[in-house]
Design a protein around this motif. Structure first.
Motif, PDB file in Angstrom:
ATOM      1  N   LEU A  20     -28.411   5.983   2.246  1.00  0.00           N
ATOM      2  CA  LEU A  20     -29.126   6.029   0.970  1.00  0.00           C
ATOM      3  C   LEU A  20     -28.327   6.769  -0.097  1.00  0.00           C
ATOM      4  CD1 LEU A  20     -32.925   6.571   1.758  1.00  0.00           C
ATOM      5  CD2 LEU A  20     -31.786   4.533   0.865  1.00  0.00           C
ATOM      6  N   ILE A  21     -27.622   7.809   0.302  1.00  0.00           N
ATOM      7  CA  ILE A  21     -26.808   8.562  -0.653  1.00  0.00           C
ATOM      8  C   ILE A  21     -25.784   7.650  -1.308  1.00  0.00           C
ATOM      9  CG2 ILE A  21     -25.052  10.371  -0.860  1.00  0.00           C
ATOM     10  CD1 ILE A  21     -26.585  11.883   1.361  1.00  0.00           C
ATOM     11  N   LEU A  22     -25.058   6.870  -0.510  1.00  0.00           N
ATOM     12  CA  LEU A  22     -23.985   6.027  -1.030  1.00  0.00           C
ATOM     13  C   LEU A  22     -24.517   4.736  -1.645  1.00  0.00           C
ATOM     14  CD1 LEU A  22     -21.475   6.627   1.880  1.00  0.00           C
ATOM     15  CD2 LEU A  22     -21.334   7.553  -0.444  1.00  0.00           C
ATOM     16  N   PHE A  23     -25.549   4.169  -1.038  1.00  0.00           N
ATOM     17  CA  PHE A  23     -26.143   2.945  -1.581  1.00  0.00           C
ATOM     18  C   PHE A  23     -26.701   3.213  -2.970  1.00  0.00           C
ATOM     19  CE2 PHE A  23     -29.413  -0.462  -1.708  1.00  0.00           C
ATOM     20  CZ  PHE A  23     -28.608  -1.545  -1.395  1.00  0.00           C
ATOM     21  N   ASN A  24     -27.378   4.334  -3.136  1.00  0.00           N
ATOM     22  CA  ASN A  24     -27.950   4.672  -4.440  1.00  0.00           C
ATOM     23  C   ASN A  24     -26.868   5.017  -5.451  1.00  0.00           C
ATOM     24  OD1 ASN A  24     -30.550   4.229  -3.550  1.00  0.00           O
ATOM     25  ND2 ASN A  24     -30.923   6.373  -3.037  1.00  0.00           N
ATOM     26  N   LEU A  78       0.842  -1.193   0.000  1.00  0.00           N
ATOM     27  CA  LEU A  78       0.000   0.000   0.000  1.00  0.00           C
ATOM     28  C   LEU A  78       0.883   1.252   0.000  1.00  0.00           C
ATOM     29  CD1 LEU A  78      -2.904   1.145   0.182  1.00  0.00           C
ATOM     30  CD2 LEU A  78      -2.589   1.209   2.664  1.00  0.00           C
ATOM     31  N   THR A  79       0.949   1.893  -1.148  1.00  0.00           N
ATOM     32  CA  THR A  79       1.714   3.138  -1.252  1.00  0.00           C
ATOM     33  C   THR A  79       0.903   4.270  -1.867  1.00  0.00           C
ATOM     34  OG1 THR A  79       2.587   2.521  -3.426  1.00  0.00           O
ATOM     35  CG2 THR A  79       3.894   1.887  -1.493  1.00  0.00           C
ATOM     36  N   LYS A  80      -0.194   3.906  -2.556  1.00  0.00           N
ATOM     37  CA  LYS A  80      -0.974   4.923  -3.260  1.00  0.00           C
ATOM     38  C   LYS A  80      -2.438   4.503  -3.333  1.00  0.00           C
ATOM     39  CE  LYS A  80       0.337   2.949  -7.741  1.00  0.00           C
ATOM     40  NZ  LYS A  80       0.982   1.772  -7.116  1.00  0.00           N
ATOM     41  N   GLU A  81      -3.280   5.432  -3.723  1.00  0.00           N
ATOM     42  CA  GLU A  81      -4.736   5.209  -3.773  1.00  0.00           C
ATOM     43  C   GLU A  81      -5.123   3.982  -4.576  1.00  0.00           C
ATOM     44  OE1 GLU A  81      -8.253   7.248  -6.335  1.00  0.00           O
ATOM     45  OE2 GLU A  81      -7.068   8.647  -5.148  1.00  0.00           O
ATOM     46  N   THR A  82      -4.507   3.796  -5.729  1.00  0.00           N
ATOM     47  CA  THR A  82      -4.909   2.711  -6.623  1.00  0.00           C
ATOM     48  C   THR A  82      -4.466   1.334  -6.150  1.00  0.00           C
ATOM     49  OG1 THR A  82      -2.968   3.207  -7.991  1.00  0.00           O
ATOM     50  CG2 THR A  82      -5.063   4.161  -8.684  1.00  0.00           C
ATOM     51  N   ASP A  83      -3.744   1.259  -5.044  1.00  0.00           N
ATOM     52  CA  ASP A  83      -3.385  -0.048  -4.483  1.00  0.00           C
ATOM     53  C   ASP A  83      -4.542  -0.676  -3.723  1.00  0.00           C
ATOM     54  OD1 ASP A  83      -0.769   0.038  -5.454  1.00  0.00           O
ATOM     55  OD2 ASP A  83      -0.054   1.138  -3.695  1.00  0.00           O
ATOM     56  N   SER A  84      -5.551   0.114  -3.386  1.00  0.00           N
ATOM     57  CA  SER A  84      -6.701  -0.384  -2.623  1.00  0.00           C
ATOM     58  C   SER A  84      -7.992  -0.034  -3.343  1.00  0.00           C
ATOM     59  CB  SER A  84      -6.719   0.222  -1.219  1.00  0.00           C
ATOM     60  OG  SER A  84      -7.938  -0.084  -0.558  1.00  0.00           O
ATOM     61  N   THR A  85      -8.675  -1.054  -3.825  1.00  0.00           N
ATOM     62  CA  THR A  85      -9.924  -0.828  -4.555  1.00  0.00           C
ATOM     63  C   THR A  85     -10.939  -0.094  -3.699  1.00  0.00           C
ATOM     64  OG1 THR A  85      -9.579  -2.823  -5.869  1.00  0.00           O
ATOM     65  CG2 THR A  85     -11.823  -1.965  -5.764  1.00  0.00           C
ATOM     66  N   SER A  86     -11.059  -0.475  -2.437  1.00  0.00           N
ATOM     67  CA  SER A  86     -12.089   0.137  -1.589  1.00  0.00           C
ATOM     68  C   SER A  86     -11.819   1.617  -1.355  1.00  0.00           C
ATOM     69  CB  SER A  86     -12.179  -0.591  -0.251  1.00  0.00           C
ATOM     70  OG  SER A  86     -11.040  -0.352   0.549  1.00  0.00           O
ATOM     71  N   ILE A  87     -10.566   2.008  -1.352  1.00  0.00           N
ATOM     72  CA  ILE A  87     -10.249   3.427  -1.169  1.00  0.00           C
ATOM     73  C   ILE A  87     -10.505   4.197  -2.466  1.00  0.00           C
ATOM     74  CG2 ILE A  87      -8.382   5.078  -0.717  1.00  0.00           C
ATOM     75  CD1 ILE A  87      -7.307   3.111   1.349  1.00  0.00           C
ATOM     76  N   GLU A  88     -10.208   3.589  -3.595  1.00  0.00           N
ATOM     77  CA  GLU A  88     -10.568   4.211  -4.868  1.00  0.00           C
ATOM     78  C   GLU A  88     -12.075   4.441  -4.939  1.00  0.00           C
ATOM     79  OE1 GLU A  88      -8.678   3.659  -8.892  1.00  0.00           O
ATOM     80  OE2 GLU A  88      -8.261   1.713  -7.974  1.00  0.00           O
ATOM     81  N   ILE A  89     -12.839   3.424  -4.517  1.00  0.00           N
ATOM     82  CA  ILE A  89     -14.292   3.530  -4.572  1.00  0.00           C
ATOM     83  C   ILE A  89     -14.794   4.639  -3.662  1.00  0.00           C
ATOM     84  CG2 ILE A  89     -16.441   2.354  -3.959  1.00  0.00           C
ATOM     85  CD1 ILE A  89     -15.298  -0.198  -5.078  1.00  0.00           C
ATOM     86  N   VAL A  90     -14.152   4.838  -2.521  1.00  0.00           N
ATOM     87  CA  VAL A  90     -14.549   5.911  -1.606  1.00  0.00           C
ATOM     88  C   VAL A  90     -14.554   7.252  -2.334  1.00  0.00           C
ATOM     89  CG1 VAL A  90     -13.740   7.304   0.336  1.00  0.00           C
ATOM     90  CG2 VAL A  90     -13.959   4.846   0.592  1.00  0.00           C
ATOM     91  N   LYS A  91     -13.445   7.540  -3.012  1.00  0.00           N
ATOM     92  CA  LYS A  91     -13.355   8.826  -3.716  1.00  0.00           C
ATOM     93  C   LYS A  91     -14.389   8.912  -4.836  1.00  0.00           C
ATOM     94  CE  LYS A  91     -10.140   9.993  -6.719  1.00  0.00           C
ATOM     95  NZ  LYS A  91      -8.819  10.284  -7.341  1.00  0.00           N
ATOM     96  N   PHE A  95     -26.895   2.926  -8.825  1.00  0.00           N
ATOM     97  CA  PHE A  95     -27.360   3.576 -10.044  1.00  0.00           C
ATOM     98  C   PHE A  95     -26.314   4.408 -10.787  1.00  0.00           C
ATOM     99  CE2 PHE A  95     -31.133   3.612  -7.075  1.00  0.00           C
ATOM    100  CZ  PHE A  95     -31.729   2.484  -7.628  1.00  0.00           C
ATOM    101  N   LYS A  96     -25.231   4.821 -10.124  1.00  0.00           N
ATOM    102  CA  LYS A  96     -24.283   5.731 -10.768  1.00  0.00           C
ATOM    103  C   LYS A  96     -22.907   5.109 -11.018  1.00  0.00           C
ATOM    104  CE  LYS A  96     -26.448   9.833  -8.692  1.00  0.00           C
ATOM    105  NZ  LYS A  96     -26.229  11.023  -7.806  1.00  0.00           N
ATOM    106  N   PHE A  97     -22.452   4.298 -10.098  1.00  0.00           N
ATOM    107  CA  PHE A  97     -21.113   3.714 -10.206  1.00  0.00           C
ATOM    108  C   PHE A  97     -21.067   2.669 -11.316  1.00  0.00           C
ATOM    109  CE2 PHE A  97     -18.081   0.384  -8.603  1.00  0.00           C
ATOM    110  CZ  PHE A  97     -16.929   1.096  -8.906  1.00  0.00           C
ATOM    111  N   ASN A  98     -19.977   2.672 -12.080  1.00  0.00           N
ATOM    112  CA  ASN A  98     -19.768   1.681 -13.135  1.00  0.00           C
ATOM    113  C   ASN A  98     -19.205   0.410 -12.517  1.00  0.00           C
ATOM    114  OD1 ASN A  98     -19.039   0.133 -15.334  1.00  0.00           O
ATOM    115  ND2 ASN A  98     -17.677   1.650 -16.249  1.00  0.00           N
TER     116      ASN A  98
END
Length: 264
Positions: free
Chosen positions: A146-150, A100-113, A154-157
Motif C-alpha cells: 500500500l505504501i508504494l502503490f499509493n 547499463l552503467t548508471k541509474e538513469t539507464d534503467s527507468t525501473s531503478i530510477e523509479i525505485v529511488k 497519488f504522488k509520483f509524476n
C-alpha cells in the motif's frame, strides 16, 4: 473534481453514476467505491516492483549509509546489483541498445529511488541516503504494497519519463482504469479499448491528435498506465509481440489485489 450530482447510470462512465465515478477520482478507498484494493499478504512479494524496492531497502539497511554519486545517483555497483536480480528488465538494456552503467539507464531503478523518497522510506543527507524510521519499520513487510502503490497512484509524476503533453493523462482517475480492468480485463483486449473508455469519461484530457489523425492521447495513456505502472506490478500480461503493451489481460496477481465492489 467531478461533482456528486446524481446516482443515475451514465453512459460516459461505462454505466457508473457520477457519484460512483467521484470515488474513483478522489476517494478510491471509500467503502462505497466501485473498486476495492485488497492487500493479499501472501502475494505482496510476488510483485516485481515490491521485490525490487525491498531489495534496495535491504542494501541501504546493510550499508547504513550509501554515498550517492556527485549528481545524486545511486552508485553504479548498486545499480548493476539491483538490475542483475531481474525483478524488472528494461527492453533497451536487454536489446543492448543501452548499456547499463548508471541509474538513469534503467527507468525501473530510477523509479525505485523516487518511490522510496516519496514514501518516506529513505532520506538524504550530505549526499548520502539512509533508511528513515518508516523504512526500518516497513522493510521486508507486506505493508510495502500500500505504501508504494499509493505513492505511484497519488504522488509520483506519471509524465516524468516521457515527452507527451498532458501531465494528468493516466494518473488522473487511475482508479477508473483499475475498475475497467477488474470488469473487462479477464479477456485479452487491445489497449485502445481502455484508452477509448478513459477518454470518453474524461474528454477534457484529450489534446494530442496530429494533422493525420494519429491519436497521441491513447498512446500516452497506454504507455504510462500499462508499461510504466501495471506491468511493474505484474498486474497485466503483455500479449503483444513487442515490448510495448498493445494487447493485454489481467493477471492472477491483479485479481488478488483489485476487486469489483459488489454494491447492493
Amino acid at each position: 473534481m467531478i461533482q456528486i450530482d446524481n446516482t443515475s447510470a451514465n453512459d460516459m462512465f461505462d454505466g457508473l453514476s457520477s457519484k460512483l465515478m467521484n470515488y474513483l477520482v478522489d476517494d478510491i478507498y471509500n467503502e462505497d467505491s466501485p473498486v476495492k484494493i485488497v492487500v493479499d499478504n501472501d502475494a505482496v512479494f510476488d510483485i516485481p516492483m515490491i521485490k525490487q524496492v525491498n531489495y534496495f531497502l535491504n542494501i541501504v539497511s546493510q550499508n547504513g549509509l550509501i554515498k550517492l554519486t556527485k549528481i545524486g545517483n545511486i552508485p553504479p555497483a548498486i545499480v548493476k546489483d539491483l538490475y542483475s536480480q531481474r525483478f524488472i528488465v528494461d527492453e533497451m538494456i536487454e536489446s543492448k541498445i543501452t548499456k547499463l552503467t548508471k541509474e538513469t539507464d534503467s527507468t525501473s531503478i530510477e523509479i525505485v529511488k523516487i518511490l522510496c523518497f516519496l514514501s518516506g522510506l529513505i532520506k538524504k543527507r550530505n549526499n548520502s541516503i539512509s533508511l528513515t524510521e518508516a523504512g526500518i519499520r516497513h522493510i521486508n513487510s507486506p505493508d510495502l504494497f500500500l505504501i508504494l502503490f499509493n505513492a505511484f497512484l497519488f504522488k509520483f509524476n506519471w509524465a516524468y519519463f516521457d515527452s507527451h503533453e498532458g501531465e494528468d493523462i493516466g494518473k488522473f482517475a487511475a482508479g477508473y482504469t483499475l475498475y475497467l480492468l477488474a470488469k473487462y480485463g479477464s479477456v485479452e483486449r487491445d489497449v485502445n479499448y481502455y484508452a477509448d473508455l478513459y477518454f470518453k469519461a474524461f474528454p477534457f484530457l484529450k489534446n494530442q491528435t496530429d494533422a493525420f489523425g494519429y491519436n497521441f492521447d491513447n498512446s500516452c495513456y497506454s504507455y504510462r498506465t500499462f508499461n510504466r505502472f501495471l506491468l511493474y506490478f505484474n498486474f497485466i500480461e503483455n500479449r503483444s509481440k513487442t515490448w510495448r503493451a498493445e494487447r493485454i489481460l489481467t493477471t492472477d496477481l491483479f485479481n488478488r489485489f483489485i476487486k469489483l465492489n459488489c454494491l447492493s
